[in-house]
Motif scaffolding. Structure first.
Motif, PDB file in Angstrom:
ATOM      1  N   GLN A 208       0.843  -1.326   0.034  1.00 37.56           N
ATOM      2  CA  GLN A 208       0.139  -0.029   0.104  1.00 37.56           C
ATOM      3  C   GLN A 208       0.704   1.078   0.269  1.00 37.56           C
ATOM      4  O   GLN A 208       0.295   2.306  -0.085  1.00 37.56           O
ATOM      5  N   GLY A 209       2.135   1.012  -0.037  1.00 36.33           N
ATOM      6  CA  GLY A 209       3.123   2.255  -0.200  1.00 36.33           C
ATOM      7  C   GLY A 209       3.602   2.687   1.216  1.00 36.33           C
ATOM      8  O   GLY A 209       4.306   3.854   1.318  1.00 36.33           O
ATOM      9  N   GLN A 210       3.306   2.164   2.314  1.00 38.32           N
ATOM     10  CA  GLN A 210       3.761   2.353   3.613  1.00 38.32           C
ATOM     11  C   GLN A 210       5.154   1.944   3.809  1.00 38.32           C
ATOM     12  O   GLN A 210       5.705   0.944   3.106  1.00 38.32           O
ATOM     13  N   ASP A 211       5.899   2.572   4.349  1.00 34.18           N
ATOM     14  CA  ASP A 211       7.436   2.386   4.724  1.00 34.18           C
ATOM     15  C   ASP A 211       7.436   1.407   5.822  1.00 34.18           C
ATOM     16  O   ASP A 211       7.557   1.802   7.046  1.00 34.18           O
ATOM     17  N   VAL A 212       7.678   0.284   5.796  1.00 32.02           N
ATOM     18  CA  VAL A 212       7.523  -0.909   6.518  1.00 32.02           C
ATOM     19  C   VAL A 212       8.747  -1.984   6.408  1.00 32.02           C
ATOM     20  O   VAL A 212       8.731  -2.187   5.211  1.00 32.02           O
ATOM     21  N   THR A 213       9.344  -2.085   7.410  1.00 35.28           N
ATOM     22  CA  THR A 213      10.462  -3.279   7.425  1.00 35.28           C
ATOM     23  C   THR A 213       9.570  -4.515   7.735  1.00 35.28           C
ATOM     24  O   THR A 213       9.196  -4.859   8.785  1.00 35.28           O
ATOM     25  N   GLU A 214      10.017  -5.331   6.770  1.00 32.16           N
ATOM     26  CA  GLU A 214       9.181  -6.605   6.989  1.00 32.16           C
ATOM     27  C   GLU A 214      10.072  -7.561   7.571  1.00 32.16           C
ATOM     28  O   GLU A 214      11.307  -7.640   7.592  1.00 32.16           O
ATOM     29  N   PRO A 215       9.583  -8.264   8.660  1.00 30.80           N
ATOM     30  CA  PRO A 215      10.186  -9.152   9.440  1.00 30.80           C
ATOM     31  C   PRO A 215      10.962 -10.170   8.665  1.00 30.80           C
ATOM     32  O   PRO A 215      10.566 -10.674   7.690  1.00 30.80           O
ATOM     33  N   ALA A 216      12.298 -10.531   9.224  1.00 25.92           N
ATOM     34  CA  ALA A 216      12.838 -11.478   8.623  1.00 25.92           C
ATOM     35  C   ALA A 216      12.381 -12.975   8.705  1.00 25.92           C
ATOM     36  O   ALA A 216      11.627 -13.471   9.478  1.00 25.92           O
ATOM     37  N   PHE A 217      12.368 -13.855   7.617  1.00 21.32           N
ATOM     38  CA  PHE A 217      11.952 -15.090   7.539  1.00 21.32           C
ATOM     39  C   PHE A 217      12.454 -16.062   8.612  1.00 21.32           C
ATOM     40  O   PHE A 217      13.999 -15.996   8.451  1.00 21.32           O
TER      41      PHE A 217
END
Length: 220
Positions: A100-109
């Motif tokens: 959606q365009g938010q600045d989010v850091t995805e959790p590491a797998f």
């Protein structure tokens, strides 16, 4: 563990709405959710059908009621993948917000930790050496189970007396199978409960039949 999925006998929900001419999938995403969940259940997460039902029972009550039938399936699939450490907690939500365009850091797998589980036979029916503990015509009473884990003993039939009307073949016990604590196969009994036993003397008179595992019952 009593879950939102154990809705049998609850008041306040109104009559069941039975749709007519309902397609298998009302929208394309429902079919994709079905396929994702089936793949997740076995090949990907290494879990089983009882574990899937346990995942459904652990969903937040609001999500369970609001997200609809296949929405629950999709949420349960995500929970199983998290249990098996194939997804990090919050990974799906983070990916959606990033899309959606938010600045989010995805959790590491994380490193996967699938259950070390293999069924002893195909399906859920098993053979046991013991004879059935109860017979047709026996009057039995359900136990007052309050387990920390899953159970298939509905709340509204606990501490109630009924009559065994049929003996079914031994079946894998979902209570332990869902959490990979063994298959523990046991006989299943069809028990008839008078409606007045379940809902009091003012209930509409009829007999409700419920299939119950042997460990849920005792002699009345």
């Amino acid at each position: 563990m009593d879950s939102i999925a154990d809705m049998g006998g609850m008041h306040g929900w109104g009559p069941a709405q039975v749709p007519t001419d309902e397609p298998p999938f009302a929208e394309p995403w429902e079919g994709r959710s079905f396929a994702i969940t089936v793949l997740t259940m076995g090949r990907i997460s290494g879990q089983n059908l009882d574990a899937f039902r346990h995942a459904l029972g652990r969903l937040h009550p609001v999500d369970y009621l609001v997200d609809g039938y296949y929405g629950r399936w999709l949420n349960a699939a995500e929970l199983m993948l998290t249990d098996s450490r194939i997804l990090a907690p919050g990974a799906v939500d983070a990916r959606a917000r990033r899309k959606q365009g938010q600045d989010v850091t995805e959790p590491a797998f994380p490193e996967p930790a699938r259950p070390d589980y293999k069924p002893t036979a195909a399906g859920s029916l098993r053979e046991v050496d013991a004879e059935p503990r109860f017979g047709a015509g026996d009057v039995v009473r359900t136990l007052d189970l309050q387990p920390e884990g899953p159970t298939k003993l509905p709340r509204y039939v606990r501490r109630r007396s009924g009559t065994v009307t049929a003996i079914r073949p031994p079946h894998v016990l979902p209570d332990t199978h869902a959490v990979f604590a063994g298959e523990n196969p046991q006989y299943v009994y069809t028990v008839g409960f008078p409606s007045t036993e379940l809902w009091g003397p003012d209930a509409e008179p009829f007999t409700l039949h419920v299939d119950l595992f042997e460990s849920y019952l005792e002699n009345a």
